[in-house]
Scaffold this active site. Structure first.
Site, PDB file in Angstrom:
ATOM      1  N   LYS A  51       0.839  -1.191   0.000  1.00 27.36           N
ATOM      2  CA  LYS A  51       0.000   0.000   0.000  1.00 27.36           C
ATOM      3  C   LYS A  51       0.876   1.245   0.000  1.00 27.36           C
ATOM      4  O   LYS A  51       2.001   1.216   0.480  1.00 27.36           O
ATOM      5  CB  LYS A  51      -0.866   0.030   1.272  1.00 27.36           C
ATOM      6  CG  LYS A  51      -2.024  -0.938   1.276  1.00 27.36           C
ATOM      7  CD  LYS A  51      -2.839  -0.790   2.547  1.00 27.36           C
ATOM      8  CE  LYS A  51      -3.999  -1.768   2.584  1.00 27.36           C
ATOM      9  NZ  LYS A  51      -5.003  -1.557   1.517  1.00 27.36           N
TER      10      LYS A  51
ATOM     11  N   GLU B 168      -6.257  -9.456   0.756  1.00 29.37           N
ATOM     12  CA  GLU B 168      -5.919 -10.558   1.672  1.00 29.37           C
ATOM     13  C   GLU B 168      -7.088 -10.963   2.569  1.00 29.37           C
ATOM     14  O   GLU B 168      -7.138 -12.097   3.028  1.00 29.37           O
ATOM     15  CB  GLU B 168      -4.707 -10.174   2.516  1.00 29.37           C
ATOM     16  CG  GLU B 168      -5.008  -9.360   3.785  1.00 29.37           C
ATOM     17  CD  GLU B 168      -5.620  -7.984   3.512  1.00 29.37           C
ATOM     18  OE1 GLU B 168      -5.477  -7.483   2.391  1.00 29.37           O
ATOM     19  OE2 GLU B 168      -6.272  -7.434   4.425  1.00 29.37           O
TER      20      GLU B 168
ATOM     21  N   ARG C 108     -10.235 -11.525   1.961  1.00 30.32           N
ATOM     22  CA  ARG C 108     -11.012 -12.636   1.408  1.00 30.32           C
ATOM     23  C   ARG C 108     -10.227 -13.947   1.473  1.00 30.32           C
ATOM     24  O   ARG C 108     -10.816 -15.034   1.564  1.00 30.32           O
ATOM     25  CB  ARG C 108     -11.444 -12.297  -0.021  1.00 30.32           C
ATOM     26  CG  ARG C 108     -10.290 -12.039  -0.956  1.00 30.32           C
ATOM     27  CD  ARG C 108     -10.700 -11.287  -2.216  1.00 30.32           C
ATOM     28  NE  ARG C 108     -10.808  -9.849  -1.995  1.00 30.32           N
ATOM     29  CZ  ARG C 108     -11.151  -8.956  -2.938  1.00 30.32           C
ATOM     30  NH1 ARG C 108     -11.446  -9.373  -4.169  1.00 30.32           N
ATOM     31  NH2 ARG C 108     -11.202  -7.683  -2.657  1.00 30.32           N
TER      32      ARG C 108
END
Ligand code: BES
Ligand code: MN
Ligand code: ZN
Length: 498
Positions: A282, A354, A356
């Site tokens: 990110k 991540e 899910r």
């Protein structure tokens, strides 16, 4: 910390020996029945306030009068109730929150809420008294676990409410107990959410769940290690923790409030204790907020604790998939393919999707409890924030009846949800050339494709998904966890049968 005490106090409110008395005033300078009574007892002290123009009874407005003449209370708080004909549950909750917040800012150790005349268009009085307890707990929460100088705790130690004209005292007592329990659970969820990622690790969450079981005879907690998860074939969940030195944990809490044969309600929480994005890293700005990526797990743990405290006559199993998403040298790489516990293979095209990946194995694991319904709660997509802001929990479900029930529970608890479609037409966005399914569906309809991914692992279940990415915490000056959707989940479980 000493628990707050709640009670019913009858009698003329001008003679109540309380440190802080709260009464409502309607807008357009209209005194409520309680306010009128005090106005008479105090030689028109309240009329004088209205005449001054300092206070107008606008919804949520408050003003504090110190030692009003002719009244036993040390303090009198007038709270604006707004337009008399528009006092619906949502406005009443605002009134109660403002009053509770004003009380918590005083040094009064006890307070009395004299709100019985405030008729709410769509609720009964016990709902209001429950709300008083819930909001008072909520506003008295302070975070200082990681501050060297502990802030001053609110002075409020106990609160009372007026008895209703008709309803039974027992109903009010019960509502106070329920409201307080929910308020405390909201605070527990906020607390876990607010703790930093270097404190609140997957092991920390597991310990928290174990401590909860130690306090409650009706709760058992089981913690699965990475080794045990590997034996179960949870390749998807383990792919998320692969880049971190923190061991992933699958935490299973079981509450038994009904016969063992009674099928449980299952809650599954996303517990990413920090989400860097992994190799699909990110951007740095605001990344600290990814400590909140375990708010789903926090809500599930807190809800189970609340269910146990209230001894609800149902069985509940709460599962937390806890892991830290880091880009270590053993981290999963884009393009890697893993096999989930269900046997389905997953092409991980983006390691930042991540949530899910941990949830799908937890959902498969949940099947062994033959749950009546499964609800997963997850800070799953930035798209949910873009769509709903901080107001609504995004709801997606493969069962229309369950979805309708949850929407209604959201309205009832004022922890509202809004449904998005889970149409088959979206499923093909998850096609992969190399595995059974890809873990992302491209840049569009992000909240829906995330839910589509989960739906592949809940085909045999009555399942609903709450994406709480927007509702679980505030950014900016008010940065902090909200404790949502604990009250929605409690509303659901309070209204289910064994
Ligand atoms: N935890 C995030 C979702 C999130 C992002 C919540 C921002 C609140 C604010 C989740 O793990 C994530 O990174 N989702 C990605 C999915 C994408 C890669 C398909 C997202 O939403 O960007
Ligand atoms: Mn992510
Ligand atoms: Zn995440």
């Amino acid at each position: 910390m000493q628990a707050m005490r709640y009670s019913i106090k009858a009698g003329a409110i001008d003679k109540l020996p309380t440190e802080c008395l709260v009464v409502p005033v309607w807008s357009k300078n209209t005194l409520s029945a309680e306010a009128k009574h005090l106005d008479g007892a105090s030689g028109k002290a309240l009329s004088a306030v209205l005449k001054s123009g300092d206070f107008n009874g606008k919804l949520g407005e408050t003003i504090l009068l110190y030692k009003p003449k002719g009244i036993s209370a040390q303090r009198l708080i007038l709270v604006g109730a707004g337009d008399r004909k528009k006092l619906n549950a949502r406005n009443a909750a605002k009134l109660v929150k403002a009053a509770a917040s004003a009380v918590s800012k005083t040094q009064a150790s006890n307070a009395h809420f004299a709100l019985a005349s405030a008729d709410i268009t769509d609720r009964e009085y016990p709902w209001l008294t429950a709300r008083v307890a819930q909001e008072l707990e909520d506003v008295c929460y302070r975070y200082d676990a990681t501050k060297s100088k502990k802030g001053k705790k609110p002075a409020t130690k106990s609160a009372s409410v007026s008895p209703p004209a008709g309803a039974r005292r027992k109903t009010i007592d019960e509502s106070l107990r329920t409201g307080q329990a929910i308020g405390k659970a909201i605070n527990r969820a906020k607390h876990l959410g607010n703790l930093p990622g270097n404190v609140c690790t997957p092991s920390f969450l597991a310990n928290e769940a174990q401590a909860l079981a130690a306090r409650n005879k009706s709760v058992t907690t089981q913690v699965l290690s990475e080794k045990q998860m590997a034996r179960l074939g949870m390749g998807s969940l383990l792919s998320v923790s692969a880049g971190s030195v923190e061991e992933a944990k699958l935490v299973v809490m079981q509450y038994k409030g009904a016969a063992s044969s009674s099928r449980p309600y299952a809650l599954v929480g996303k517990g990413i204790t920090f989400d860097t994005g992994g190799i699909s890293l990110k951007p740095g700005g605001g990344m600290d907020e990814m400590k909140f990526d375990m708010c789903g797990a926090a809500s599930v743990i807190a809800t189970l604790g609340c269910v146990a405290e209230l001894k609800l006559p149902i069985n509940v199993v709460a599962i937390v998939a806890a892991a830290e998403n880091m880009p270590g040298s053993k981290a999963t790489k884009p393009g890697d393919i893993v096999t989930s516990m269900s046997g389905k293979t997953i092409e991980i095209l983006n390691t930042d999707a991540e949530g899910r990946l941990v949830l799908c194995d937890a959902l498969t694991y949940a099947e062994r409890y033959k749950p009546r319904t499964i609800i997963d709660i997850a800070t799953l997509t930035g798209a949910a924030v873009a769509t709903f802001g901080s107001q609504a929990n995004a709801l997606l479900s493969n069962d229309d009846k369950l979805a309708a029930t949850l929407l209604e529970c959201g309205e009832d608890s004022l922890d509202r949800a809004w449904q998005l479609p889970l149409w088959d037409e979206y499923q093909s966005l998850l096609n992969s050339n190399f595995a059974d399914i890809a873990n992302i569906g491209g840049p569009r309809a992000g909240t829906i494709t995330a839910a589509c991914f989960l739906s592949r692992f809940t085909e045999k279940q009555k399942w609903a998904h709450l994406d709480i990415a927007g509702s679980a915490w505030h950014s900016g000056a008010q940065k902090g966890a909200t404790g949502r959707p604990v009250s929605l989940l409690m509303q659901y479980l309070l209204t289910q049968k064994a």
